[in-house]
Each structure stands twice: as C-alpha cells, then as structure tokens.
Scaffold this motif. Structure first.
Motif, mmCIF file in Angstrom:
data_model
loop_
_atom_site.group_PDB
_atom_site.id
_atom_site.type_symbol
_atom_site.label_atom_id
_atom_site.label_comp_id
_atom_site.label_asym_id
_atom_site.label_seq_id
_atom_site.Cartn_x
_atom_site.Cartn_y
_atom_site.Cartn_z
ATOM 1 N N ARG A 100 0.942 -1.310 0.061
ATOM 2 C CA ARG A 100 0.005 -0.060 -0.039
ATOM 3 C C ARG A 100 0.837 1.388 0.045
ATOM 4 O O ARG A 100 0.261 2.278 0.202
ATOM 5 N N ARG A 101 2.121 1.052 -0.221
ATOM 6 C CA ARG A 101 3.038 2.288 -0.364
ATOM 7 C C ARG A 101 3.154 3.014 0.993
ATOM 8 O O ARG A 101 3.171 4.337 0.999
ATOM 9 N N ILE A 102 3.048 2.234 2.049
ATOM 10 C CA ILE A 102 3.191 2.831 3.415
ATOM 11 C C ILE A 102 4.507 2.498 3.984
ATOM 12 O O ILE A 102 4.904 1.249 4.198
ATOM 13 N N SER A 103 5.121 3.465 4.325
ATOM 14 C CA SER A 103 6.511 3.347 5.107
ATOM 15 C C SER A 103 6.432 4.560 6.165
ATOM 16 O O SER A 103 6.570 5.578 5.855
ATOM 17 N N ALA A 130 1.421 10.771 -6.806
ATOM 18 C CA ALA A 130 2.418 9.725 -6.958
ATOM 19 C C ALA A 130 2.829 9.525 -5.201
ATOM 20 O O ALA A 130 2.848 10.503 -4.572
ATOM 21 N N GLY A 131 3.005 8.235 -5.195
ATOM 22 C CA GLY A 131 3.432 7.642 -3.759
ATOM 23 C C GLY A 131 2.400 7.436 -2.804
ATOM 24 O O GLY A 131 2.568 6.688 -1.717
ATOM 25 N N LEU A 132 1.109 7.987 -3.288
ATOM 26 C CA LEU A 132 0.052 7.607 -2.159
ATOM 27 C C LEU A 132 -0.417 6.124 -2.319
ATOM 28 O O LEU A 132 -0.097 5.630 -3.587
ATOM 29 N N SER A 133 -1.261 5.551 -1.526
ATOM 30 C CA SER A 133 -1.603 4.499 -1.602
ATOM 31 C C SER A 133 -2.591 4.125 -2.912
ATOM 32 O O SER A 133 -2.652 2.811 -3.649
ATOM 33 N N ASP A 134 -3.273 5.244 -3.416
ATOM 34 C CA ASP A 134 -4.250 4.944 -4.435
ATOM 35 C C ASP A 134 -3.672 5.806 -5.696
ATOM 36 O O ASP A 134 -4.392 6.388 -6.377
ATOM 37 N N GLU A 135 -2.163 5.943 -5.834
ATOM 38 C CA GLU A 135 -1.588 6.880 -6.938
ATOM 39 C C GLU A 135 -2.231 6.481 -8.243
ATOM 40 O O GLU A 135 -2.242 5.208 -8.782
ATOM 41 N N VAL A 136 -2.267 7.359 -8.869
ATOM 42 C CA VAL A 136 -2.501 7.380 -10.277
ATOM 43 C C VAL A 136 -1.560 6.653 -11.146
ATOM 44 O O VAL A 136 -0.313 7.091 -10.817
#
Lengths: 472, 185
Positions: free
Chosen positions: A35-38, A129-135
């Motif tokens: 989910r692009r979480i750090s 960009a970089g968010l969990s729901d990035e386009v």
C-alpha cells in the motif's frame, strides 16, 4: 469464598484495564509496501533557517540533522553480464542508501492566499504519486494537458484552482485559463536542492508549482545516463581526470565514498562509455549526468559549499531577488512579505517520504516569523539568530480530504482559519499516519469501545452478585 | 451543537465530581455529615448519568459522524465518554442495589477505588473534550507521560480484545455463581 470471588473480580477488572493500557495503539499501524506505506521512526525533525539579502541577491541558509550524508542517487551496476539500475524509488528508505538528501522550499508572494494558511497541503491532490491509491504514470502521460502538453510522467503537486473539480486530478482547466492563472501570479516558486543531482554542479533546481510540479524554462542540472538501445551507460568517468572509470559498489553502500571524492558523473569529467573495457562485477556508474543548468532554471546557486558534518547538513542557496522571470519565479523586493514552506528528504527517502513544514511568513525589512537581515557586500555574515522550524512527516492527507465532510475543520478551512490555529506539527504527523490506516483503526476502535462496555457491564454484574445486598 | 454540548457537559462533570467527593467522604467517615450526604448519592449519580447521556448524545451532533469518527482526538473523546458513562452507571447501579450496606466493611474501600477510577475517567474525558475544542491542558501532557499519545487513537489489538472477551465470560460466571450461592443461603 464470596469474598475471594469478589477480590478475583476486582483483580480481573483492573488487570484487564492494565493490559488494555499497556497494549493500546498496537496491532494496526505497520509498514506495508503493497500500500506504499512506510512510516519513519522520527515523526518530526528540526530545521534552522536564516535569510539575508543585499538588495540584489537573497540568501537562504538551511541547517538540519541527517544521520549520514545522502550524496548518492540511483546508479548503474555491472553484475557480470549486464548493467543494472540500482536505487529505484521505493516506499520509505532505499535499502542500499541510494537516494539523495534534499532541501526544498516553496515561496509565494500572496497570490496564492491558501498557501499562507495551509502550506503544502493545498498542493496535495487526490491520487498523487506515492499515495496508496496513486494514479499510474501511463494515465498521466496520456492526459492531453498534463502528459502531452506539460510532459509530466507522474502525478505531481498542483494548485487547486488549476482543476475544475477539487476531487479530480484530471479535470484541468483549459490551457488559456492555466496561462492566465500563472500570469496573475497563481503559482508557487519551488527551490529544490539535491545532494546528488544538483549540488556537485553548484546549483539548486529552479522549479514551480502550478498545474503540476514543473521546471523553469531552460536546461536542468542533470540528465539520465542510460543508452536504452544498447542497454548500457552513455558516459563513464574519465580516468584521465578522476583516476578511474567507475566507482565500486561495495565502497558506495559501505559509505567509503565521501563528499570530497568524485561520487558523481559530471559532464566535464566524463567520456563516452566504452563497452569493450574490462568491466568487473560491482563496477558502478552514476545514473545521472550532471551538467551546467541554463536559462531560468539556473537561477538558484549554492553559495559556498553545501556540507554535511557531525550529523548536520549546512546548505546556503542564493538567487537574484529579481530574476526577470515573474511567470516562473517569485520576485523578492525590499519591504516585501512572502510566504514560505520547507521540506527535507533524508535517510535515502524520495517522493512523499519527506518532512515538511507549515507555512511561515518571511519579511524583508518587515516584521514576520522569519526576518531577512539586510547586509552590505557580497556574502552575509549570518549574525542573526536562526528561525527554528519543526518539520513533520505528513502521512497521507490530501487537500480534497481537508475540505471534505471527513474533516471536522473543513468549515474552518472554508472560513480561512489557518492550520496553525488548531493543529501543531506533532499532531499533524500523528493524524497523517492515522489517516493511512483510517478504516482499520476505526474498526479496532469500535471493537475496543464495545469490549470496554461489556467489561464494565460484566464487572458490574459480578460485583453486585458478590456483594451483600441491603437487607440480605 | 458545540455550544450546547459545552453547556450540558457541565452538569455531569459537576454532579459526578460531587459524587466522587461524597463517596470519598463516606468511605472515610461514619459521621452524621457523611451519612447525610450519602443519602443524596443515588440522586446525584442518577442525575449525573442522565445528564452525561444527554451530553454524549448532543456531543455526537457537534460534527458530522464521518468527521468525528475520522479524528483521532475525536475518537478518543468518544471512547472515554462512553466508558465514563457506563462506568458511572455501574456505580449508580451498585449503590442503588446494595443500599447503605455498601459502606460495610471492606466494600467501602472498593467503592472508594471505583470512584477514584471513575473520577479519573471523567477528568480524561473532559480534558480530551477541551483539547478537541482547541483548549488543551496539562492533562494531555500528563497522559503522554503515562504512555498515551492522545493524537493517536486509543484502541487495543485483537489479542487484548480476546482477553477482554475472556474476562467478560469469567466475570459473568463469577456473578452467576454469586447469585446461586446467595439463593442457596
């Protein structure tokens, strides 16, 4: 016997409350690359800022802690058969340490009034960009204005009025309106110093934020060192000038290459890549070619040497107060008031894994949160006390969310109440992280309330059953 | 509804704080004053719980539920308020059911302990509410020092939830056993 049972009930009730206190806040928030979480260990980092001007040139001096000098970015490593890219962006710290340290600053002169109240939050649209729901980059590239006209390849920061719909990153206003907005000063100047991609050539990248994060006109300080057709670097180090053709992978990742070494690939210290040379496994060539930037993009210079020492970066940038490019730069004038917000990247992070500040006012001969000192001569002596800025990890909070019914303060935002009135940096850092896990936390919180209520009810039942009743 | 919540919430705070003092006085004294004030305890607790329920209901209307459920501080305030209300309802039920006998022997100290815990819960709820409305106090810092960063939601992991469920079952079993034992006497 009943007394023992009563004591047991009391002990159980208090004991479970104790366990609840001891374990609260665990079990949900964790790093999740899918989910692009750090989440960084430190949520806030201090930054010191000093500003000075002599009427023609303005200087910004930044000082912030960084555990190590992040002077490398992505590289090309020879693995014995082929050249492989190492150092691609990942959520959080790049495992090999191959992401450069940075300091950046957004500047406004009052033409973007929300910026002075909410800082960089206004630039964070949905699905960046970089968010969990990035386009996806492909969607951006296919967009007729953002991709095909502005050549963006990822969803970057943008200002709210450049969209017809706050909730839709793709709903750009027509190009004539975009140009009219810029002509009216509706953009943010962006100073962007990079420890690898700009510092070795003595500049910071000069950019601005409007319909996207865009670069000033002219040539930037770096290009990509990759020949896609031959799948090899385009350039290598010039052995005659720097004593070697490539760096060594182990030296890089083990920190044996320092600021005073040639850790970069500068155009004037490079030669065309020779595929026939006797390359060895672990030979490494920077993936970025550094060159002198040109035009408006070359406005911001590094003053003196930007250095990391004893755990701190000390970076001073300078620029002509009036660059002559009012559609790309914010022009500074004596007695002017400006709004600024800062950000740093450290510990090999890129993208949204930075620390940001709330907005500050900057006064040139005017009372403000940060006051620029006037000096005579070429370089400031930095006698004034630095302004202390608290940077914080912002998590995933976007401007549409801030203005939505999910934010209790949305009416205050509409009324123009500044973020600082109700939120501290520390609070925003925690809230930003909690928002990344909002649904899971809400579920656990509801269960916790229910569990507590049942525990109290059960304890009440046991207590009254075990106590002696009146008249009994 | 924010101003109305602020007005109504004064009633449970005042009534339940007074109830705490009454319980403390009665726990330490069998004198005339302590016995007299104890006679007002059930009405005090009843009014405190009822006005607390009203404040809770009005509080849920201050912001859209979606907003307050998405705010860590808001979530914490709701959790503390719900537990406080339930806890004081437990004290009310206990004093009501047990009558003056609750002050006999060791149980008076049980009541005192429960009242102190209830007073703490009440103080935490009030402090979080004040913080939520933009007037933080040193209580927030105190909670941090005790290990709760109030800008993060208070929730427990599944293992603790399972422990709570088990404790609930044990307490119910003890209560059921107590009732049977009493019925058998």
């Amino acid at each position: 016997m009943k007394r023992i049972a009563l004591y047991a009930s009391l002990a159980l009730f208090v004991g479970v409350l104790g366990v609840s206190w001891y374990t609260h806040g665990t079990g949900v928030v964790r790093n999740d690359p899918a989910r692009r979480i750090s989440i960084p260990e430190r949520l806030t980092v201090p930054l010191q800022v000093q500003v000075a001007h002599n009427g023609t040139t303005i200087f910004f001096r930044y000082r912030w802690p960084s555990p190590r000098a992040g002077i490398f970015h992505d590289v090309l490593r020879y693995d014995g058969n082929a050249w492989v890219v190492r150092g691609d962006a990942v959520p959080g710290p790049q495992p090999d340490g191959l992401h450069e340290d940075r300091v950046s600053m957004m500047v406004d002169d009052g033409h973007v009034p929300e910026f002075g109240r909410y800082g960089g939050y206004i630039t964070v649209g949905r699905r960046l960009a970089g968010l969990s729901d990035e386009v996806s980059g492909r969607e951006i590239q296919a967009h007729p204005y953002l991709g095909q006209r502005l050549a963006l390849d990822e969803a970057t920061k943008y200002l709210p009025a450049t969209r017809q719909n706050l909730d839709d990153w793709a709903a750009t206003v027509p190009e004539p309106d975009q140009q009219a907005l810029v002509a009216a000063g509706y953009f943010l100047d962006l100073w962007h110093w990079r420890a690898h991609r700009s510092n070795p050539v003595g500049v910071a990248d000069d950019q601005f934020v409007g319909a996207g994060r865009l670069s000033d006109s002219g040539r930037g300080p770096y290009a990509t060192n990759w020949d896609a057709a031959r799948r090899q670097p385009r350039l290598m180090l010039d052995r005659a000038r720097v004593g070697r053709s490539a760096l060594n992978w182990d030296d890089i990742v083990q920190g044996r290459v320092g600021q005073d070494d040639v850790y970069y690939l500068r155009e004037d210290q490079a030669v065309p890549f020779d595929a026939a040379a006797s390359w060895r496994t672990g030979d490494t060539i920077p993936r970025r070619i550094l060159r002198s930037s040109q035009g408006s993009r070359a406005d911001i210079a590094v003053s003196g040497r930007a250095r990391w020492a004893d755990g701190f970066w000390d970076v001073t940038l300078s620029r002509r107060m009036d660059t002559g490019n009012p559609r790309e730069d914010k022009i500074f004038t004596d007695r002017g008031i400006y709004q600024v917000a800062f950000a740093i990247h450290r510990e090999a992070t890129g993208g949204r894994w930075h620390y940001v500040s709330l907005p500050f006012t900057l006064g040139l001969g005017r009372s403000a949160e940060i006051e620029a000192a006037r000096f005579e001569g070429e370089t400031p002596n930095w006698q004034q006390r630095p302004a202390n800025v608290t940077l914080f990890y912002p998590g995933q909070v976007n401007w549409p969310l801030v203005n939505s019914t999910r934010h209790a303060g949305a009416p205050n935002v509409r009324a123009g109440v500044p973020v600082r009135y109700r939120h501290s940096e520390d609070q925003l850092a925690h809230y930003g992280i909690e928002m990344e896990f909002n649904e899971a936390i809400q579920r656990q919180w509801r269960l916790t309330i229910l569990g507590g209520l049942l525990l109290i009810a059960a304890f009440g039942f046991a207590l009254n059953a075990l106590l002696r009743r009146q008249g009994a | 509804m924010g101003p109305y919540h602020a007005v109504v919430v004064h009633f449970p705070i005042a009534l339940l704080t007074t109830a705490t003092l009454v319980i403390a006085l009665r726990a330490f004294s069998d004198g005339a004053l302590a016995r007299s004030t104890d006679r007002a305890l059930v009405p005090l607790l009843a009014l405190g719980v009822l006005s607390g329920a009203a404040a809770f209901a009005i509080g849920l209307m201050v912001w859209p539920l979606e907003a307050i459920f998405s705010s860590p501080l808001g979530r914490n305030h709701i959790l503390a308020a719900a537990w406080t209300l339930a806890y004081w309802a437990l004290l009310l039920a206990t004093r009501w059911i047990q009558g003056p006998a609750v002050w006999d022997g060791f149980t008076r100290w049980v009541m005192l302990g429960l009242a102190i815990l209830g007073g703490l819960l009440l103080a935490i709820t009030g402090a979080l509410g004040g913080h939520l409305m933009g007037t933080p106090t040193a209580a927030s810092e105190g909670l941090r020092l005790l290990g709760w960063e109030i800008y993060t939601t208070y929730y427990v992991p599944d293992t603790t939830l399972a422990l709570i469920a088990a404790a609930v079952l044990v307490l119910l079993a003890l209560g059921w056993w107590g009732r049977r034992a009493r019925a058998a006497v």
